[in-house]
Design an enzyme around this catalytic site. Sequence first.
Site, short mmCIF file in Angstrom:
data_model
loop_
_atom_site.label_atom_id
_atom_site.label_comp_id
_atom_site.label_asym_id
_atom_site.label_seq_id
_atom_site.Cartn_x
_atom_site.Cartn_y
_atom_site.Cartn_z
N HIS A 278 -0.33 -10.00 -4.41
CA HIS A 278 0.50 -9.77 -5.54
C HIS A 278 0.76 -11.29 -6.24
O HIS A 278 0.94 -12.17 -5.95
CB HIS A 278 1.80 -9.28 -5.11
CG HIS A 278 2.42 -10.23 -3.92
ND1 HIS A 278 2.10 -10.25 -2.40
CD2 HIS A 278 3.62 -11.01 -4.13
CE1 HIS A 278 2.92 -11.12 -2.02
NE2 HIS A 278 3.71 -11.46 -2.83
N CYS B 74 0.85 -1.20 -0.11
CA CYS B 74 0.00 -0.19 0.13
C CYS B 74 0.83 1.23 0.16
O CYS B 74 0.50 2.38 -0.70
CB CYS B 74 -1.08 0.20 1.12
SG CYS B 74 -2.25 -0.94 0.87
P1 AMP Z 1 6.13 -13.41 -1.46
O1 AMP Z 1 7.26 -14.06 -1.01
O2 AMP Z 1 5.45 -14.18 -2.44
O3 AMP Z 1 5.13 -12.68 -0.57
O4 AMP Z 1 6.60 -12.02 -2.20
C1 AMP Z 1 7.08 -11.01 -1.64
C2 AMP Z 1 8.01 -10.48 -2.98
O5 AMP Z 1 8.17 -8.89 -2.44
C3 AMP Z 1 9.48 -10.81 -2.74
O6 AMP Z 1 9.81 -11.70 -4.02
C4 AMP Z 1 10.18 -9.80 -2.33
O7 AMP Z 1 11.49 -9.77 -2.94
C5 AMP Z 1 9.35 -8.49 -2.79
N1 AMP Z 1 9.77 -7.15 -2.10
C6 AMP Z 1 9.70 -6.98 -0.79
N2 AMP Z 1 9.91 -5.71 -0.60
C7 AMP Z 1 9.96 -5.06 -1.77
C8 AMP Z 1 10.01 -3.79 -2.17
N3 AMP Z 1 10.31 -2.64 -1.33
N4 AMP Z 1 10.22 -3.41 -3.48
C9 AMP Z 1 9.72 -4.31 -4.40
N5 AMP Z 1 9.62 -5.80 -3.99
C10 AMP Z 1 9.49 -6.02 -2.83
ZN ZN Z 2 -1.97 -3.19 1.27
#
Ligand code: AMP
Ligand code: ZN
Length: 114
Positions: free
Chosen positions: A100, A7
């Site tokens: 996501h 968010c």
């Molecule tokens: P999940 O493990 O499926 O919940 O994926 C979360 C994803 O968010 C991971 O691949 C992280 O590398 C990514 N992530 C975490 N923080 C950030 C951020 N600030 N900007 C972009 N991606 C992020």
């Molecule tokens: Zn959110």
Amino acid sequence: MENCLFCKIIEGQIPAKIVYSDQDVVAFADINPQAPHHVLFIPRRHIASMTDITPEDGPVLANIFIAATKVAREMGIAESGFRFVTNVGPDSGQSVFHLHFHLLGGRKLAWPPG
Ligand code: AMP
Ligand code: ZN
């Protein structure tokens, strides 16, 4: 939603490399890419996980898939192939609780995933 990383990215409070944005969807580069192309697609509405989707979210989800196809075409991986996945809950390793979808491509992807 307060204290939600994604968010905050939508609101511009945390920087991200935005690659697509419309009224329903934002897409940005994953900070820890697992493939040459790794983009996350999220709904603007805070939905914690796939298990929280309601029928009213249908049009937004359709837009997410259409946006991902558009971005995959722009990245030149629509023909070579890619993966579009969402992790749900502890066994999947879900670490951010704003729905996501990972768009992964640009290399041969193993199946089944680990
Ligand atoms: P999940 O493990 O499926 O919940 O994926 C979360 C994803 O968010 C991971 O691949 C992280 O590398 C990514 N992530 C975490 N923080 C950030 C951020 N600030 N900007 C972009 N991606 C992020
Ligand atoms: Zn959110």
